[in-house]
Design a protein around this motif. Structure first.
Motif, PDB file in Angstrom:
ATOM      1  N   ASN A 115       0.841  -1.193   0.000  1.00 46.22           N
ATOM      2  CA  ASN A 115       0.000   0.000   0.000  1.00 46.22           C
ATOM      3  C   ASN A 115       0.880   1.248   0.000  1.00 46.22           C
ATOM      4  OD1 ASN A 115      -1.784   2.101   0.497  1.00 46.22           O
ATOM      5  ND2 ASN A 115      -3.056   0.874   1.846  1.00 46.22           N
ATOM      6  N   PRO A 116       1.046   1.881  -1.170  1.00 47.20           N
ATOM      7  CA  PRO A 116       1.920   3.045  -1.272  1.00 47.20           C
ATOM      8  C   PRO A 116       1.481   4.241  -0.426  1.00 47.20           C
ATOM      9  CG  PRO A 116       1.030   2.413  -3.434  1.00 47.20           C
ATOM     10  CD  PRO A 116       0.455   1.482  -2.427  1.00 47.20           C
ATOM     11  N   GLY A 117       0.299   4.197   0.153  1.00 45.05           N
ATOM     12  CA  GLY A 117      -0.176   5.279   1.009  1.00 45.05           C
ATOM     13  C   GLY A 117       0.322   5.187   2.441  1.00 45.05           C
ATOM     14  N   TYR A 118       1.027   4.126   2.788  1.00 42.48           N
ATOM     15  CA  TYR A 118       1.531   3.913   4.144  1.00 42.48           C
ATOM     16  C   TYR A 118       3.049   3.815   4.155  1.00 42.48           C
ATOM     17  CZ  TYR A 118      -3.023   2.959   6.223  1.00 42.48           C
ATOM     18  OH  TYR A 118      -4.292   3.069   6.705  1.00 42.48           O
ATOM     19  N   GLN A 119       3.635   4.274   5.263  1.00 44.13           N
ATOM     20  CA  GLN A 119       5.067   4.119   5.482  1.00 44.13           C
ATOM     21  C   GLN A 119       5.297   3.434   6.824  1.00 44.13           C
ATOM     22  OE1 GLN A 119       6.763   8.086   5.079  1.00 44.13           O
ATOM     23  NE2 GLN A 119       7.312   7.609   2.976  1.00 44.13           N
ATOM     24  N   CYS A 120       6.365   2.644   6.890  1.00 45.55           N
ATOM     25  CA  CYS A 120       6.745   1.950   8.112  1.00 45.55           C
ATOM     26  C   CYS A 120       8.188   2.301   8.434  1.00 45.55           C
ATOM     27  CB  CYS A 120       6.607   0.436   7.929  1.00 45.55           C
ATOM     28  SG  CYS A 120       4.933  -0.102   7.524  1.00 45.55           S
ATOM     29  N   THR A 121       8.518   2.399   9.716  1.00 45.86           N
ATOM     30  CA  THR A 121       9.869   2.750  10.152  1.00 45.86           C
ATOM     31  C   THR A 121      10.489   1.596  10.927  1.00 45.86           C
ATOM     32  OG1 THR A 121       9.259   5.078  10.263  1.00 45.86           O
ATOM     33  CG2 THR A 121      11.232   4.426  11.467  1.00 45.86           C
ATOM     34  N   ASN A 122      11.749   1.300  10.607  1.00 44.03           N
ATOM     35  CA  ASN A 122      12.533   0.260  11.273  1.00 44.03           C
ATOM     36  C   ASN A 122      11.815  -1.092  11.218  1.00 44.03           C
ATOM     37  OD1 ASN A 122      14.834  -0.685  12.563  1.00 44.03           O
ATOM     38  ND2 ASN A 122      14.020  -0.311  14.596  1.00 44.03           N
ATOM     39  N   CYS A 123      11.307  -1.414  10.031  1.00 48.55           N
ATOM     40  CA  CYS A 123      10.521  -2.638   9.850  1.00 48.55           C
ATOM     41  C   CYS A 123      11.045  -3.449   8.664  1.00 48.55           C
ATOM     42  CB  CYS A 123       9.061  -2.246   9.641  1.00 48.55           C
ATOM     43  SG  CYS A 123       7.891  -3.465  10.219  1.00 48.55           S
ATOM     44  N   GLY A 124      12.309  -3.258   8.312  1.00 47.80           N
ATOM     45  CA  GLY A 124      12.892  -3.982   7.184  1.00 47.80           C
ATOM     46  C   GLY A 124      12.836  -3.186   5.891  1.00 47.80           C
ATOM     47  N   LEU A 125      13.365  -3.780   4.830  1.00 48.96           N
ATOM     48  CA  LEU A 125      13.487  -3.090   3.546  1.00 48.96           C
ATOM     49  C   LEU A 125      12.218  -3.104   2.710  1.00 48.96           C
ATOM     50  CD1 LEU A 125      17.050  -4.287   2.510  1.00 48.96           C
ATOM     51  CD2 LEU A 125      16.391  -2.103   3.539  1.00 48.96           C
ATOM     52  N   SER A 126      11.322  -4.045   2.966  1.00 51.25           N
ATOM     53  CA  SER A 126      10.084  -4.127   2.166  1.00 51.25           C
ATOM     54  C   SER A 126       8.894  -4.441   3.071  1.00 51.25           C
ATOM     55  CB  SER A 126      10.237  -5.174   1.062  1.00 51.25           C
ATOM     56  OG  SER A 126      10.689  -6.398   1.589  1.00 51.25           O
ATOM     57  N   PRO A 127       8.497  -3.453   3.899  1.00 48.75           N
ATOM     58  CA  PRO A 127       7.430  -3.698   4.863  1.00 48.75           C
ATOM     59  C   PRO A 127       6.051  -3.838   4.220  1.00 48.75           C
ATOM     60  CG  PRO A 127       8.027  -1.395   4.886  1.00 48.75           C
ATOM     61  CD  PRO A 127       9.011  -2.095   3.977  1.00 48.75           C
ATOM     62  N   CYS A 128       5.134  -4.364   5.012  1.00 50.78           N
ATOM     63  CA  CYS A 128       3.740  -4.580   4.632  1.00 50.78           C
ATOM     64  C   CYS A 128       2.881  -3.902   5.697  1.00 50.78           C
ATOM     65  CB  CYS A 128       3.486  -6.091   4.624  1.00 50.78           C
ATOM     66  SG  CYS A 128       1.797  -6.613   4.350  1.00 50.78           S
ATOM     67  N   VAL A 129       1.728  -3.368   5.306  1.00 50.66           N
ATOM     68  CA  VAL A 129       0.827  -2.775   6.289  1.00 50.66           C
ATOM     69  C   VAL A 129      -0.517  -3.500   6.227  1.00 50.66           C
ATOM     70  CG1 VAL A 129      -0.023  -0.934   4.772  1.00 50.66           C
ATOM     71  CG2 VAL A 129      -0.037  -0.608   7.245  1.00 50.66           C
ATOM     72  N   SER A 130      -1.061  -3.816   7.400  1.00 46.63           N
ATOM     73  CA  SER A 130      -2.340  -4.531   7.468  1.00 46.63           C
ATOM     74  C   SER A 130      -3.488  -3.550   7.259  1.00 46.63           C
ATOM     75  CB  SER A 130      -2.488  -5.214   8.831  1.00 46.63           C
ATOM     76  OG  SER A 130      -2.674  -4.238   9.842  1.00 46.63           O
TER      77      SER A 130
END
Length: 183
Positions: A115-130
């Motif tokens: 989901n390009p509308g979300y960002q994650c920090t310190n969660c690896g190089l290719s994170p996923c958002v639920s």
């Protein structure tokens, strides 16, 4: 796996025949530490000099790796304890993941793969958002988010041969991204 060595071509890159003291044209050797999903909890960093021994480098083990006397790479070195740890969480080294849903740390702030509308920090190089907006470390080919990235695989448990591994999502299958936003 044993340790391997590679040559740093500092003089060759500069086109210098004589390098350093004396007339030897040899270049210094730097030792390559052994990578393991079991000891490297952070991702990123390509051939990074270890923080506890400048004669060693580790690849894809975070931006401040540590190497043991046997040549095993870890993601963090603590000068206070003189030990290597699997995870670097900000300025702290620890043996447990930085987050309960991001078992693979590092990478800084990244856009979620699914989901390009979300960002994650310190969660690896290719994170996923639920669908609930919770970041995870890996987006599986089954359109689910997982806590750990294990090379090209995702896992709900630490990267070991005993865990169930799901292939990572392939960017070639873009139709799955739209469906995955509802994960």
């Amino acid at each position: 796996m044993g340790k391997t060595a590679f040559t740093v071509a500092c003089c060759a890159a500069l086109g210098v025949t004589l390098c350093g003291c004396g007339s030897s044209s040899s270049t210094p050797t730097v030792n390559q530490g052994t990578y393991s999903d079991v000891t490297c909890g952070n991702e990123g960093g390509s051939n990074v000099v270890t923080t506890n021994n400048a004669d060693w480098v580790c690849s894809d083990c975070g931006i401040a790796p540590c190497v043991t006397q046997s040549g095993q790479c870890y993601s963090c070195y603590s000068p206070a304890t003189g030990s290597c740890y699997k995870y670097k969480c900000g300025s702290q080294c620890q043996s447990t993941p930085c987050s309960s849903t991001c078992g693979t740390a590092g990478g800084g702030t990244r856009t979620a793969v699914n989901n390009p509308g979300y960002q994650c920090t310190n969660c690896g190089l290719s994170p996923c958002v639920s669908a609930q907006g919770i970041c995870y470390s890996c987006f599986g080919s089954d359109n689910n988010c997982y806590e750990f990235t294990c090379g090209s695989m995702c896992s709900a448990s630490a990267c070991t041969s005993n865990g169930v591994l799901i292939p990572k999502f392939s960017a070639n299958n873009t139709s799955a991204i739209a469906a995955a936003v509802s994960v």
